[in-house]
Design an enzyme around this catalytic site. Structure first.
Site, PDB file in Angstrom:
ATOM      1  N   ARG A   1       0.805  -1.224   0.000  1.00  0.00           N
ATOM      2  CA  ARG A   1       0.000   0.000   0.000  1.00  0.00           C
ATOM      3  C   ARG A   1       0.838   1.274   0.000  1.00  0.00           C
ATOM      4  NH1 ARG A   1      -2.835  -4.144   2.094  1.00  0.00           N
ATOM      5  NH2 ARG A   1      -0.748  -4.617   2.777  1.00  0.00           N
ATOM      6  N   THR A   2       1.792   1.367   0.935  1.00  0.00           N
ATOM      7  CA  THR A   2       2.500   2.639   1.112  1.00  0.00           C
ATOM      8  C   THR A   2       3.354   2.959  -0.107  1.00  0.00           C
ATOM      9  OG1 THR A   2       2.555   2.085   3.451  1.00  0.00           O
ATOM     10  CG2 THR A   2       3.887   3.955   2.758  1.00  0.00           C
TER      11      THR A   2
ATOM     12  N   LYS B   1      25.677  -5.237  -0.880  1.00  0.00           N
ATOM     13  CA  LYS B   1      27.153  -5.308  -0.855  1.00  0.00           C
ATOM     14  C   LYS B   1      27.711  -4.651   0.402  1.00  0.00           C
ATOM     15  CE  LYS B   1      26.910  -4.590  -5.823  1.00  0.00           C
ATOM     16  NZ  LYS B   1      27.039  -3.512  -6.799  1.00  0.00           N
TER      17      LYS B   1
ATOM     18  N   ARG C   1      11.386   3.834   4.057  1.00  0.00           N
ATOM     19  CA  ARG C   1      10.881   2.877   5.053  1.00  0.00           C
ATOM     20  C   ARG C   1      12.068   2.051   5.512  1.00  0.00           C
ATOM     21  NH1 ARG C   1       5.679  -1.095   4.711  1.00  0.00           N
ATOM     22  NH2 ARG C   1       4.720   0.892   5.211  1.00  0.00           N
TER      23      ARG C   1
ATOM     24  N   HIS D   1       4.475   5.899  11.594  1.00  0.00           N
ATOM     25  CA  HIS D   1       4.074   5.727  10.190  1.00  0.00           C
ATOM     26  C   HIS D   1       3.127   6.894   9.913  1.00  0.00           C
ATOM     27  CE1 HIS D   1       2.983   4.063   6.439  1.00  0.00           C
ATOM     28  NE2 HIS D   1       2.677   2.825   6.782  1.00  0.00           N
TER      29      HIS D   1
HETATM   30  N1   CP Z   1      -0.362  -0.018   5.906  1.00  0.00           N
HETATM   31  C1   CP Z   1       0.852  -0.302   5.381  1.00  0.00           C
HETATM   32  O1   CP Z   1       1.880   0.266   5.746  1.00  0.00           O
HETATM   33  O2   CP Z   1       0.803  -1.278   4.409  1.00  0.00           O
HETATM   34  P1   CP Z   1       2.071  -1.729   3.564  1.00  0.00           P
HETATM   35  O3   CP Z   1       3.034  -2.415   4.491  1.00  0.00           O
HETATM   36  O4   CP Z   1       1.530  -2.650   2.502  1.00  0.00           O
HETATM   37  O5   CP Z   1       2.697  -0.494   2.978  1.00  0.00           O
END
Ligand code: CP
Length: 310
Positions: free
Chosen positions: A62-63, A90, A112, A140
């Site tokens: 999603r993100t 590496k 992320r 998040h």
């Molecule tokens: N909600 C969320 O962070 O989903 P993903 O891990 O798929 O990005």
């Protein structure tokens, strides 16, 4: 919103850095961008000529996709880097990777990482704006914002609501951003989960810790369940998944204790039949896919607003 307000953030690192006015401004901006995704031609020139890099050291559906869609809908050039296909394999450090990416003059880096604070560190080494797409168990922020946008759309407000969050609070960056966001906006956040997965200090963040499913769900306006994050647990902190589902899974019977118009939310991916029963996930109260739709609008708003402060 206060008179004379302006959005001053160069980076989006956590909801803990955002004021009530900042949150309202981001949600209003997201609202104004939402209709672009419903047009036959889903593209505006707002970020034409800008470069957006998705640097994801952890899996995401999603993100990552919604940041990429958001950037493309605003005509930015987007690039995805994942550790398996980068020089991280590496042994290159995050800082060296960041410095090298920075040398190519991107405008925005979305990151992320499994380490809490990785985006904050990155922001000190690069010239680009940095957006946190999830750092360890810390925050998040774009998820917290899309959660608030979804609640505001359905409830018409973000204050005086009972938000119930159930599950693995310890490892959940989603829960931490939601607690920060909803309490800043004047709602009450009630949490419940296995005692081993409830961190100390939740009350200091403004959450109320409940001692039973009945207590957390009763009269809730929103019931948010969380995925069990087995990948972040070094020691077994849970009973079996079957036992977890029996004690902490959200069922229709449990939802009958919430307000009749309560919303069911989940950040995804859902472990159906574990933290959320399929009939609840697919019920008319579920806004899980609305959350995903709003994710694109919120991320368009974030890209737009940080570029405004570049
Ligand atoms: N909600 C969320 O962070 O989903 P993903 O891990 O798929 O990005």
């Amino acid at each position: 919103m206060a008179t004379g307000y302006f959005f001053s953030h160069r980076h989006i690192l956590g909801i803990d850095e955002l004021s009530k006015d900042d949150i309202l401004h981001i949600l209003d901006t997201a609202d104004s961008f939402k209709e672009i995704s419903a047009r036959p031609i889903k593209k505006v020139p707002t970020l034409r000529g800008h470069t957006v890099i998705n640097l994801f050291y952890e899996p995401s559906t999603r993100t990552r996709l919604s940041f990429e869609i958001a950037a493309k809908r605003m005509s930015a050039d987007t690039f995805n880097i994942s550790p398996s296909t980068s020089s991280a394999t590496k042994g290159e450090t995050l800082i060296d990777t960041a410095r090298n990416i920075s040398a190519m003059h991107p405008d925005i880096i979305i990151v992320r990482h499994s380490f809490s604070g990785a985006p904050h560190m990155l922001s000190r080494y690069v010239n680009a704006a940095v957006i946190n797409a999830g750092d360890g168990a810390h925050e998040h922020p774009s998820q917290g914002l899309l959660d608030m946008m979804t609640v505001k759309e359905h409830k018409g407000r973000l204050n005086d609501l009972k938000i119930a969050i159930i599950g693995d609070i310890s490892h959940s960056r989603v829960a931490h951003s939601a607690i920060e966001g909803f309490t800043t906006m004047g709602s009450e956040v009630h949490v419940f989960g296995p005692a081993t997965l409830l961190p100390k200090g939740l009350e200091q963040l403004g959450a109320k810790v409940c001692t039973s499913m009945e207590e957390v769900v009763r009269d809730a306006d929103v019931v948010m369940t969380l995925r069990i994050q087995l990948e972040r647990q070094n020691d077994p902190l849970l009973p079996s998944l079957r036992e977890y589902s029996r004690r902490f899974g959200v069922s229709q019977k449990m939802m009958s204790l919430a307000k009749p118009d309560a919303l069911v939310m989940h950040p995804g991916p859902v472990n159906r039949g574990v933290e959320l029963m399929p009939e609840v996930a697919d019920s008319t109260q579920s806004v899980i896919l609305n959350q995903v739709t709003n994710g694109v609008a919120v991320r368009m708003a974030l890209l737009y607003l940080v570029m405004g402060n570049s």
